[in-house]
Design a protein around this motif. Structure first.
Motif, PDB file in Angstrom:
ATOM      1  N   PHE A  19       0.779  -1.341  -0.052  1.00 42.17           N
ATOM      2  CA  PHE A  19       0.181   0.031   0.156  1.00 42.17           C
ATOM      3  C   PHE A  19       0.815   1.210  -0.061  1.00 42.17           C
ATOM      4  N   ASP A  20       0.193   2.141  -0.365  1.00 43.82           N
ATOM      5  CA  ASP A  20       0.564   3.556  -0.398  1.00 43.82           C
ATOM      6  C   ASP A  20      -0.513   4.723  -0.027  1.00 43.82           C
ATOM      7  N   HIS A  21      -0.346   4.627   1.196  1.00 37.98           N
ATOM      8  CA  HIS A  21      -1.678   5.176   1.966  1.00 37.98           C
ATOM      9  C   HIS A  21      -1.397   6.849   2.317  1.00 37.98           C
ATOM     10  N   PHE A  22      -0.230   7.039   2.278  1.00 40.13           N
ATOM     11  CA  PHE A  22      -0.031   8.655   2.254  1.00 40.13           C
ATOM     12  C   PHE A  22      -0.533   9.534   1.175  1.00 40.13           C
ATOM     13  N   SER A  23      -0.242   9.259  -0.102  1.00 42.81           N
ATOM     14  CA  SER A  23      -0.750   9.739  -1.235  1.00 42.81           C
ATOM     15  C   SER A  23      -2.346   9.599  -1.067  1.00 42.81           C
ATOM     16  N   TYR A  24      -2.918   8.780  -0.956  1.00 48.34           N
ATOM     17  CA  TYR A  24      -4.373   8.649  -0.747  1.00 48.34           C
ATOM     18  C   TYR A  24      -4.640   8.124   0.556  1.00 48.34           C
ATOM     19  N   PRO A  25      -4.698   9.045   1.547  1.00 53.60           N
ATOM     20  CA  PRO A  25      -4.925   8.282   3.092  1.00 53.60           C
ATOM     21  C   PRO A  25      -6.008   7.570   3.220  1.00 53.60           C
ATOM     22  N   THR A  26      -5.753   6.493   3.913  1.00 54.56           N
ATOM     23  CA  THR A  26      -6.685   5.441   4.127  1.00 54.56           C
ATOM     24  C   THR A  26      -6.727   5.004   5.554  1.00 54.56           C
ATOM     25  N   GLU A  27      -7.091   3.840   6.103  1.00 53.25           N
ATOM     26  CA  GLU A  27      -7.058   3.639   7.521  1.00 53.25           C
ATOM     27  C   GLU A  27      -5.627   3.128   7.892  1.00 53.25           C
ATOM     28  N   MET A  28      -4.653   2.580   7.053  1.00 52.34           N
ATOM     29  CA  MET A  28      -3.294   2.439   7.609  1.00 52.34           C
ATOM     30  C   MET A  28      -2.606   3.688   7.955  1.00 52.34           C
ATOM     31  N   TRP A  29      -3.048   4.685   7.386  1.00 51.64           N
ATOM     32  CA  TRP A  29      -2.398   5.994   7.758  1.00 51.64           C
ATOM     33  C   TRP A  29      -3.574   6.659   8.867  1.00 51.64           C
ATOM     34  N   THR A  30      -4.440   6.753   8.671  1.00 52.01           N
ATOM     35  CA  THR A  30      -5.345   7.643   9.644  1.00 52.01           C
ATOM     36  C   THR A  30      -5.966   6.910  10.680  1.00 52.01           C
ATOM     37  N   GLY A  31      -6.077   5.667  10.579  1.00 47.20           N
ATOM     38  CA  GLY A  31      -6.980   4.949  11.549  1.00 47.20           C
ATOM     39  C   GLY A  31      -6.292   4.604  12.861  1.00 47.20           C
ATOM     40  N   SER A  32      -6.904   3.680  13.735  1.00 46.63           N
ATOM     41  CA  SER A  32      -6.100   3.187  14.914  1.00 46.63           C
ATOM     42  C   SER A  32      -7.043   1.919  15.076  1.00 46.63           C
ATOM     43  N   GLY A  33      -6.229   1.079  16.086  1.00 45.17           N
ATOM     44  CA  GLY A  33      -6.812  -0.010  16.340  1.00 45.17           C
ATOM     45  C   GLY A  33      -6.260  -1.200  15.244  1.00 45.17           C
ATOM     46  N   ALA A  34      -6.712  -2.302  15.297  1.00 48.99           N
ATOM     47  CA  ALA A  34      -6.350  -3.416  14.305  1.00 48.99           C
ATOM     48  C   ALA A  34      -6.423  -3.072  13.047  1.00 48.99           C
ATOM     49  N   ARG A  35      -5.747  -3.112  12.021  1.00 49.64           N
ATOM     50  CA  ARG A  35      -6.115  -2.885  10.702  1.00 49.64           C
ATOM     51  C   ARG A  35      -5.157  -3.834   9.807  1.00 49.64           C
ATOM     52  N   GLN A  36      -5.725  -4.325   8.616  1.00 46.85           N
ATOM     53  CA  GLN A  36      -4.922  -5.145   7.753  1.00 46.85           C
ATOM     54  C   GLN A  36      -5.003  -5.067   6.377  1.00 46.85           C
ATOM     55  N   VAL A  37      -4.177  -5.211   5.713  1.00 50.40           N
ATOM     56  CA  VAL A  37      -3.915  -5.133   4.118  1.00 50.40           C
ATOM     57  C   VAL A  37      -3.419  -6.521   3.706  1.00 50.40           C
ATOM     58  N   ALA A  38      -4.132  -6.998   2.576  1.00 49.46           N
ATOM     59  CA  ALA A  38      -4.032  -8.339   2.063  1.00 49.46           C
ATOM     60  C   ALA A  38      -3.922  -8.198   0.427  1.00 49.46           C
ATOM     61  N   GLN A  39      -2.871  -8.921  -0.040  1.00 46.00           N
ATOM     62  CA  GLN A  39      -2.580  -8.936  -1.495  1.00 46.00           C
ATOM     63  C   GLN A  39      -1.989 -10.137  -1.879  1.00 46.00           C
ATOM     64  N   SER A  40      -2.898 -10.840  -3.064  1.00 42.80           N
ATOM     65  CA  SER A  40      -2.747 -12.174  -3.847  1.00 42.80           C
ATOM     66  C   SER A  40      -1.256 -12.206  -4.380  1.00 42.80           C
ATOM     67  N   VAL A  41      -0.667 -13.049  -4.538  1.00 43.30           N
ATOM     68  CA  VAL A  41       0.367 -13.514  -5.211  1.00 43.30           C
ATOM     69  C   VAL A  41       0.075 -14.960  -6.043  1.00 43.30           C
ATOM     70  N   THR A  42       0.448 -14.784  -7.450  1.00 48.79           N
ATOM     71  CA  THR A  42       0.501 -15.907  -8.128  1.00 48.79           C
ATOM     72  C   THR A  42       1.648 -16.124  -8.587  1.00 48.79           C
ATOM     73  N   PHE A  43       1.882 -17.687  -8.379  1.00 50.91           N
ATOM     74  CA  PHE A  43       3.191 -18.041  -9.067  1.00 50.91           C
ATOM     75  C   PHE A  43       3.304 -18.182 -10.372  1.00 50.91           C
ATOM     76  N   SER A  44       4.573 -18.160 -11.035  1.00 50.34           N
ATOM     77  CA  SER A  44       4.319 -18.341 -12.683  1.00 50.34           C
ATOM     78  C   SER A  44       4.026 -19.713 -13.073  1.00 50.34           C
ATOM     79  N   GLU A  45       4.372 -20.773 -12.209  1.00 51.83           N
ATOM     80  CA  GLU A  45       4.036 -21.981 -12.669  1.00 51.83           C
ATOM     81  C   GLU A  45       3.759 -22.728 -11.339  1.00 51.83           C
ATOM     82  N   PRO A  46       3.026 -23.783 -11.338  1.00 54.26           N
ATOM     83  CA  PRO A  46       2.676 -24.300  -9.969  1.00 54.26           C
ATOM     84  C   PRO A  46       3.903 -25.188  -9.465  1.00 54.26           C
ATOM     85  N   PHE A  47       3.844 -25.316  -8.162  1.00 57.54           N
ATOM     86  CA  PHE A  47       4.949 -26.131  -7.649  1.00 57.54           C
ATOM     87  C   PHE A  47       4.355 -27.452  -7.401  1.00 57.54           C
TER      88      PHE A  47
END
Length: 116
Positions: A19-47
Motif C-alpha cells: 500500500f501507499d496510503h500517504f498519497s491517498y490516506p486510508t485506514e493504515m495512515w489515518t486509522g487506529s486499532g487493528a487494521r490489515q491489508v492483504a494482496q494475492s500473489v500467483t506463482f508463474s507456474e505451480p509447485f
C-alpha cells in the motif's frame, strides 16, 4: 527440516508494494486499532507441493510520532500462490509498505513431459 524428494527445486521471488496510503490516506495512515491489508500473489507456474514462503520488509514509511507495530506474513499458501498480509494495531500509522517474498519448493522436471 523439510526434505524434498524431488531433484528439481524451484525458487520464485518478487516484491509488492502492499500500500501507499500517504498519497491517498486510508485506514493504515489515518486509522487506529487493528487494521490489515492483504494482496494475492500467483506463482508463474505451480509447485509440486506447497512451497515454503518467506517474507521480508524492503521499504517502510511510518509516522515518526507513533510506535511501530507490524506483523507481516504469508497466508493461504498453495501450489499456485499465496496471500501477503500486513497487520498493524493500536496507534501505529504506516504510509507505505513494500514486501519481498520468496517461495521455495519442488517443481516438475521439464524433461519428464515431452511429446513423442
Amino acid at each position: 527440516m523439510r526434505r524434498f524428494a524431488s531433484n528439481q527445486i524451484g525458487i520464485e521471488s518478487g516484491q509488492r508494494v502492499l500500500f501507499d496510503h500517504f498519497s491517498y490516506p486510508t485506514e493504515m495512515w489515518t486509522g487506529s486499532g487493528a487494521r490489515q491489508v492483504a494482496q494475492s500473489v500467483t506463482f508463474s507456474e505451480p509447485f509440486l507441493e506447497v512451497p515454503d514462503v518467506t517474507i521480508a520488509i524492503t521499504m517502510l514509511d511510518q509516522h515518526g510520532e507513533t510506535n511501530l507495530r507490524i506483523d507481516v506474513r504469508a497466508e493461504d499458501v498453495t501450489v499456485t500462490g499465496c496471500t501477503l498480509i500486513a497487520e498493524v494495531w493500536q496507534d501505529t500509522r504506516i504510509a507505505r509498505l513494500r514486501l519481498a517474498w520468496r517461495a521455495i519448493g519442488p517443481v516438475a522436471d521439464p524433461d519428464e513431459f515431452w511429446d513423442v
